[in-house]
Design an enzyme around this catalytic site. Structure first.
Site, PDB file in Angstrom:
ATOM      1  N   PHE A  57      -6.403  -9.176  -8.987  1.00  0.00           N
ATOM      2  CA  PHE A  57      -8.036  -9.247  -9.086  1.00  0.00           C
ATOM      3  C   PHE A  57      -8.134  -9.743  -7.426  1.00  0.00           C
ATOM      4  O   PHE A  57      -8.958 -10.843  -7.098  1.00  0.00           O
ATOM      5  CB  PHE A  57      -8.668 -10.468  -9.808  1.00  0.00           C
ATOM      6  CG  PHE A  57      -8.729 -10.211 -11.061  1.00  0.00           C
ATOM      7  CD1 PHE A  57      -9.419  -9.255 -11.859  1.00  0.00           C
ATOM      8  CD2 PHE A  57      -7.642 -10.975 -12.062  1.00  0.00           C
ATOM      9  CE1 PHE A  57      -9.427  -9.178 -13.113  1.00  0.00           C
ATOM     10  CE2 PHE A  57      -7.286 -10.493 -13.293  1.00  0.00           C
ATOM     11  CZ  PHE A  57      -8.227  -9.669 -13.713  1.00  0.00           C
ATOM     12  N   HIS A  58      -7.601  -8.785  -6.389  1.00  0.00           N
ATOM     13  CA  HIS A  58      -7.742  -8.899  -4.962  1.00  0.00           C
ATOM     14  C   HIS A  58      -7.165  -7.704  -4.411  1.00  0.00           C
ATOM     15  O   HIS A  58      -6.609  -6.600  -5.063  1.00  0.00           O
ATOM     16  CB  HIS A  58      -6.983 -10.079  -4.440  1.00  0.00           C
ATOM     17  CG  HIS A  58      -5.508  -9.959  -4.594  1.00  0.00           C
ATOM     18  ND1 HIS A  58      -4.729 -10.466  -5.515  1.00  0.00           N
ATOM     19  CD2 HIS A  58      -4.416  -8.938  -3.945  1.00  0.00           C
ATOM     20  CE1 HIS A  58      -3.469 -10.270  -5.370  1.00  0.00           C
ATOM     21  NE2 HIS A  58      -3.248  -9.332  -4.563  1.00  0.00           N
ATOM     22  N   ALA A  59      -7.648  -7.512  -3.286  1.00  0.00           N
ATOM     23  CA  ALA A  59      -7.260  -6.089  -2.455  1.00  0.00           C
ATOM     24  C   ALA A  59      -6.478  -6.884  -1.154  1.00  0.00           C
ATOM     25  O   ALA A  59      -6.756  -8.127  -0.794  1.00  0.00           O
ATOM     26  CB  ALA A  59      -8.369  -5.359  -2.232  1.00  0.00           C
TER      27      ALA A  59
END
Ligand code: TYD
Length: 144
Positions: A57-59
């Site tokens: 749940f990140h970039a």
């Protein structure tokens, strides 16, 4: 480096690694400038993931990564801000190259899953985008 880093607008890049196998079993070699298109500065692995846990749940703003399930399996959802794609990492000869500015989620970890990740940079919290709307804004601002 003999291998070009994927261009910023390249899609999610599944990787199939050559198995150097013989009657004793399998062996896979990951080598910079051969099947790893960046200089590896860090390796980490995720294991003992508890049931029904999803991660990621990140970039990342700049970081590139190569992810491989060296044991077990998990499902990676990769999102470039325009479309989402699911990739099953379910064999040690399969990997996925994740360039910068790709939102990733990991789901459906098997109990025995060991997810190994090769990274182009050291751990740096300021490189993370942990909010999906902020990610979409950074993508649309063309900060690739
Ligand atoms: P994080 O990247 O958020 O995990 P995931 O995306 O798999 O859910 O990392 C979880 C925690 O571990 C966070 O506090 C940062 C820390 N961490 C490090 O210290 N070094 C590392 O190389 C990584 C990947 C994480």
């Amino acid at each position: 480096m003999g291998v070009e880093v994927p261009s910023a607008n390249s899609d999610v890049l599944p990787q199939q690694f050559r198995i150097i196998g013989d009657e004793r079993g399998g062996l896979i070699s990951l080598e910079c400038a051969d099947n790893v298109p960046f200089v590896v500065k860090r390796v980490y692995y995720i294991f003992n993931t508890q049931a029904d846990v999803s991660r990621g749940f990140h970039a990342h703003r700049d970081l590139q990564q190569l992810a491989i399930c060296v044991a077990g399996k998990c499902r990676m959802t990769l999102d470039d801000g325009q479309s989402r794609q699911d990739v099953w990492l379910d064999s040690p000869d399969k990997g996925v190259l994740i360039r910068n500015l790709i939102w990733r989620e990991m789901h459906d970890f098997s109990e025995d899953c060991v997810l190994m990740v090769l990274a182009s940079g050291h751990y740096d919290e300021s490189d993370y985008i942990r909010d999906y709307d902020s990610f979409l804004k950074e993508v649309s601002h063309g900060k690739k």
